[in-house]
Design a protein around this motif. Structure first.
Motif, mmCIF file in Angstrom:
data_model
loop_
_atom_site.group_PDB
_atom_site.id
_atom_site.type_symbol
_atom_site.label_atom_id
_atom_site.label_comp_id
_atom_site.label_asym_id
_atom_site.label_seq_id
_atom_site.Cartn_x
_atom_site.Cartn_y
_atom_site.Cartn_z
ATOM 1 N N ARG A 1 -8.435 47.093 -4.191
ATOM 2 C CA ARG A 1 -9.365 46.402 -5.088
ATOM 3 C C ARG A 1 -10.195 47.399 -5.877
ATOM 4 N NH1 ARG A 1 -9.254 40.895 -3.687
ATOM 5 N NH2 ARG A 1 -9.115 40.492 -1.464
ATOM 6 N N ALA B 1 -3.773 29.429 8.758
ATOM 7 C CA ALA B 1 -3.017 28.852 7.638
ATOM 8 C C ALA B 1 -2.090 29.892 7.017
ATOM 9 C CB ALA B 1 -3.985 28.315 6.591
ATOM 10 N N PHE C 1 -7.424 30.635 -9.707
ATOM 11 C CA PHE C 1 -6.927 31.696 -10.586
ATOM 12 C C PHE C 1 -5.450 31.505 -10.891
ATOM 13 C CE2 PHE C 1 -5.385 36.307 -10.749
ATOM 14 C CZ PHE C 1 -5.694 36.452 -12.090
ATOM 15 N N THR D 1 3.281 38.917 -6.137
ATOM 16 C CA THR D 1 2.644 37.726 -5.586
ATOM 17 C C THR D 1 1.291 38.097 -4.976
ATOM 18 O OG1 THR D 1 3.981 38.120 -3.631
ATOM 19 C CG2 THR D 1 4.706 36.352 -5.077
ATOM 20 N N LEU E 1 5.374 33.440 -7.692
ATOM 21 C CA LEU E 1 5.128 32.570 -6.541
ATOM 22 C C LEU E 1 6.116 32.898 -5.423
ATOM 23 C CD1 LEU E 1 5.072 29.405 -8.777
ATOM 24 C CD2 LEU E 1 3.049 30.471 -7.826
ATOM 25 N N GLY F 1 0.367 25.207 2.136
ATOM 26 C CA GLY F 1 -0.135 26.454 2.722
ATOM 27 C C GLY F 1 -1.400 26.924 2.016
ATOM 28 N N PHE F 2 -1.359 26.916 0.689
ATOM 29 C CA PHE F 2 -2.515 27.376 -0.084
ATOM 30 C C PHE F 2 -3.702 26.429 0.104
ATOM 31 C CE2 PHE F 2 -1.365 30.802 -3.297
ATOM 32 C CZ PHE F 2 -0.361 31.302 -2.500
ATOM 33 N N ARG G 1 -15.004 33.383 -4.122
ATOM 34 C CA ARG G 1 -13.631 32.972 -4.472
ATOM 35 C C ARG G 1 -13.350 31.526 -4.088
ATOM 36 N NH1 ARG G 1 -11.810 38.538 -3.464
ATOM 37 N NH2 ARG G 1 -11.413 38.062 -1.286
ATOM 38 N N ARG G 2 -14.146 30.979 -3.171
ATOM 39 C CA ARG G 2 -13.972 29.580 -2.790
ATOM 40 C C ARG G 2 -14.225 28.642 -3.977
ATOM 41 N NH1 ARG G 2 -13.508 29.305 2.646
ATOM 42 N NH2 ARG G 2 -14.994 30.844 3.341
ATOM 43 N N PRO H 1 -9.511 32.688 -1.066
ATOM 44 C CA PRO H 1 -10.764 32.977 -0.348
ATOM 45 C C PRO H 1 -10.527 33.495 1.070
ATOM 46 C CG PRO H 1 -10.429 30.601 -0.554
ATOM 47 C CD PRO H 1 -9.314 31.252 -1.287
ATOM 48 N N GLU I 1 5.590 22.917 0.102
ATOM 49 C CA GLU I 1 5.262 23.818 1.219
ATOM 50 C C GLU I 1 4.244 24.868 0.785
ATOM 51 O OE1 GLU I 1 9.446 23.924 3.744
ATOM 52 O OE2 GLU I 1 9.186 25.273 2.039
ATOM 53 N N LEU J 1 2.052 29.955 6.941
ATOM 54 C CA LEU J 1 2.785 30.129 5.682
ATOM 55 C C LEU J 1 3.744 31.318 5.792
ATOM 56 C CD1 LEU J 1 2.657 28.898 2.716
ATOM 57 C CD2 LEU J 1 1.295 30.893 2.140
ATOM 58 N N GLN K 1 -1.683 25.309 -7.983
ATOM 59 C CA GLN K 1 -2.305 26.004 -6.847
ATOM 60 C C GLN K 1 -3.739 26.414 -7.191
ATOM 61 O OE1 GLN K 1 -3.288 29.364 -6.433
ATOM 62 N NE2 GLN K 1 -2.744 29.838 -8.549
ATOM 63 N N ARG L 1 -4.447 24.703 2.755
ATOM 64 C CA ARG L 1 -5.067 24.998 4.056
ATOM 65 C C ARG L 1 -5.880 26.278 3.979
ATOM 66 N NH1 ARG L 1 0.216 24.013 6.051
ATOM 67 N NH2 ARG L 1 0.446 21.802 6.467
ATOM 68 N N ILE L 2 -5.319 27.300 3.319
ATOM 69 C CA ILE L 2 -6.048 28.565 3.201
ATOM 70 C C ILE L 2 -7.355 28.341 2.429
ATOM 71 C CG2 ILE L 2 -6.010 30.863 2.142
ATOM 72 C CD1 ILE L 2 -2.981 30.906 2.720
ATOM 73 N N LYS L 3 -7.312 27.449 1.441
ATOM 74 C CA LYS L 3 -8.524 27.202 0.652
ATOM 75 C C LYS L 3 -9.498 26.260 1.353
ATOM 76 C CE LYS L 3 -6.803 28.189 -3.950
ATOM 77 N NZ LYS L 3 -6.796 27.723 -5.342
ATOM 78 N N ALA M 1 -5.436 46.134 -8.767
ATOM 79 C CA ALA M 1 -4.884 45.144 -7.849
ATOM 80 C C ALA M 1 -3.420 44.856 -8.118
ATOM 81 C CB ALA M 1 -5.695 43.864 -7.943
ATOM 82 N N VAL N 1 -12.227 37.448 -10.597
ATOM 83 C CA VAL N 1 -11.690 36.807 -9.387
ATOM 84 C C VAL N 1 -11.735 37.738 -8.176
ATOM 85 C CG1 VAL N 1 -10.216 35.192 -10.618
ATOM 86 C CG2 VAL N 1 -9.299 37.388 -9.948
ATOM 87 N N GLY N 2 -12.235 38.949 -8.367
ATOM 88 C CA GLY N 2 -12.401 39.849 -7.230
ATOM 89 C C GLY N 2 -11.148 40.623 -6.855
ATOM 90 N N LEU N 3 -10.140 40.621 -7.746
ATOM 91 C CA LEU N 3 -8.955 41.437 -7.464
ATOM 92 C C LEU N 3 -9.280 42.903 -7.675
ATOM 93 C CD1 LEU N 3 -6.021 39.524 -9.166
ATOM 94 C CD2 LEU N 3 -6.324 39.973 -6.753
ATOM 95 N N VAL O 1 -15.564 36.306 -0.483
ATOM 96 C CA VAL O 1 -14.832 35.139 0.026
ATOM 97 C C VAL O 1 -15.537 33.855 -0.411
ATOM 98 C CG1 VAL O 1 -14.037 33.966 2.102
ATOM 99 C CG2 VAL O 1 -13.886 36.448 1.950
#
Lengths: 258, 315
Positions: free
Chosen positions: A253, A6, B78, A98, B85, B97-98, B73-74, A106, B93, A10, B145, B100-102, A257, B48-50, B70
């Protein structure tokens, strides 16, 4: 795995929305095409001369006179152009912030890096598929050994992937795309030079230096010889570059970040 | 549900967050309130794990951020502060994309985009390039998002910063609607925002929690009594002194600026012993021969709340 695919989709979509991707493809086609035409002219005039002097032109084949020098020139072109694709992969995320969104998704660090890499690899694939126009049109003028063309294509592909992996690593360490581009070109060019230095040195040292050169591992494929050891070398460079880039993401991290 | 345990983070010698613990349940909005540099963003980044905190744990829906980021974060959506963006993409679009990633399945992607576009009212810009969208729309796209994949926990960093007043009201309304089904943590430096949105507020100062309670309780606790704004017209000369002498008035002061430039009107801030005394106050004002134009509850600004808390802590 779905996350990687994915992200790659993108990323590829984003690449094709930037002028850089089109500039890279345009420049590649321009230089590649021009060189191909001049090699073909040389090939036809040599053939004419040979026929006029009554010699059998058995040493005049398209691979030796056209496609092999073209593939070698392509590696040099890729060396200058691929960093233009790889430089923005992560640098731009840091610069435009970004990255905060990207890294909150995730995905593990390795998945982010692989997704970005595969996205760029799609662009490389498109570039090299366009490059196939050369052997396709050459086939009108003579016999082309397609296995050799395939070996050359795969050689260029793996060479390109390795270049992208190196570029992705540099892109991960800086928010400046220019710096990422410069460092990647210097590294790839340095690796190219190692092949020449290796030949200048004797014995084991020369062999080792030579072995470290990307050119050394590409050259056999330009002649139509695919060697497992060369592929292993390129895969090693790819895995190493991506592993380092994932490490940089992880360390971000630990720091901050941004 | 999200739980933060003993969170601690240092940037070199600087302690950004110290021993912070809290828990937010589904249907609850927690506000992190504090001035710049109080540690709000560091806390949210760690959630959020950043950012990997120096010490402490963040557990999202039972998943530990330190051991399986991971998976944790699912369950999270955030919205970063002043969200950036991918401007070269169209809104749909980027959302696709986001999604699908999620992990939204290919067949569900369109329906999922429809859902978040509906919640955030993005129908008008759905096929527009993000780069051509206004700041307010970009903030809503950021929120959209965050909602993809229907996460249980939402983390919103200064969700209304940089928006015009109409956009602020709009975003707040959307957050309030979402609060019914999600656990939400948001940071803000605007007290009225915390009052409008949060069930509970945690006030941070130099990385430490100095107070945690419902916003109205915090304000009431700090004020002691009830603070009112009183606007009169043609008040007698000794009005202020006589007000101060009243039994149920704890404090009174004249506020200089009169609204609308009406020179005959005067504005006062009156602190009463309890809210029921407001009726008595209005009667007394009229008895004294002054015209009563306005009598309304006055809210403390964040600055005042914050300063009082810090002072309280010092004592």
């Amino acid at each position: 795995m779905n996350g990687i695919v994915a992200l790659a989709r993108l990323e590829a979509r984003r690449s094709f929305r930037t002028p850089v991707a089109f500039a890279v493809m345009g420049l590649f086609l321009l230089v590649h095409g021009t060189y191909f035409v001049s090699l073909m002219e040389n090939y036809t005039s040599s053939s004419m001369t040979a026929i006029a002097s009554g010699q059998t032109p058995d040493r005049l084949n398209l691979i030796d006179l056209v496609l092999q020098p073209l593939a070698s020139a392509d590696t040099f072109l890729l060396l200058l152009l691929l960093p233009g694709i790889s430089m923005r992969l992560l640098s731009e995320e840091w610069r435009s912030r970004t990255s905060e969104l990207l890294l909150s998704l995730p995905l593990s660090e390795a998945e982010v890096v692989w997704g970005k890499f595969l996205g760029a690899a799609l662009l490389l694939t498109a570039l090299l598929l366009l490059g196939l126009l050369a052997p396709l049109s050459a086939a009108f003028f003579g016999t082309v050994e397609w296995w050799t063309v395939l070996a050359q294509w795969l050689g260029l592909f793996f060479f390109g992937l390795a270049g992208l992996a190196v570029g992705l690593f540099y892109s991960s360490i800086t928010g400046s795309q220019i710096l990422a581009y410069g460092l990647t070109v210097v590294t790839l060019f340095g690796s190219w030079l190692l092949g020449w230095w290796g030949r200048a040195l004797d014995g084991t040292a020369g062999a080792v230096v030579s072995w470290m050169s990307m050119a050394t591992h590409f050259n056999p494929s330009s002649l139509g010889i695919l060697r497992l050891s060369d592929l292993v070398f390129f895969v090693g460079v790819i895995l190493g570059g991506l592993h380092l880039a994932a490490g940089v993401l992880q360390s971000r991290r630990w720091r901050k970040a941004r | 549900m999200i739980e933060v345990q003993d969170l601690h983070h240092r940037y070199g010698p600087l302690t950004a967050v110290e021993d912070l613990s809290f828990r937010v349940q589904k249907g609850e909005v927690l506000g992190l309130l504090g001035p710049n540099g109080a540690g709000k963003s560091t806390t949210l980044r760690a959630i959020v794990g950043l950012l990997t905190p120096t010490r402490g744990r963040v557990i999202v829906e039972g998943e530990d951020m330190a051991t399986d980021a991971v998976a944790a974060r699912r369950h999270l959506g955030f919205l970063p502060e002043a969200v950036e963006l991918y401007r070269e993409l169209r809104v749909d679009e980027m959302l696709a994309g986001f999604a699908r990633i999620k992990g939204v399945s290919a067949r569900q992607v369109d329906a999922e985009i429809d859902r978040v576009v509906e919640i955030c009212s993005l129908q008008e810009v759905r096929r527009r390039l993000i780069g051509y969208c206004s700041r307010g729309y970009r903030q809503r796209i950021g929120l959209a998002q965050a909602l993809l994949g229907d996460p249980e926990v939402l983390v919103l960093d200064e969700p209304t910063v940089g928006l015009d007043p109409a956009q602020v009201v709009d975003i707040r309304q959307r957050i309030a609607e979402l609060a019914r089904t999600k656990a939400i943590i948001l940071s803000t430096h605007i007290l009225s925002e915390a009052q409008a949105l949060c069930d509970r507020v945690l006030i941070l100062n130099r990385g430490r929690c100095v107070a945690e309670d419902r916003p109205e309780v915090l304000e009431g606790r700090l004020r002691g009594g009830t603070l009112l704004r009183l606007v009169t017209v043609d008040a007698p000369g000794d009005f202020l002194r006589r007000l101060g002498e009243l039994e149920f008035v704890q404090a009174v002061r004249a506020v200089e600026s009169a609204p609308g430039g009406a020179s005959r009107s005067q504005v006062f801030q009156v602190e009463l012993d309890r809210s029921q005394s407001a009726a008595a106050l209005s009667a007394v004002v009229v008895e004294m021969g002054a015209g009563l134009l306005e009598l309304s509850p006055e809210h403390l600004g964040l600055e005042e709340v914050f300063l009082r808390l810090v002072r309280e802590e010092g004592q």
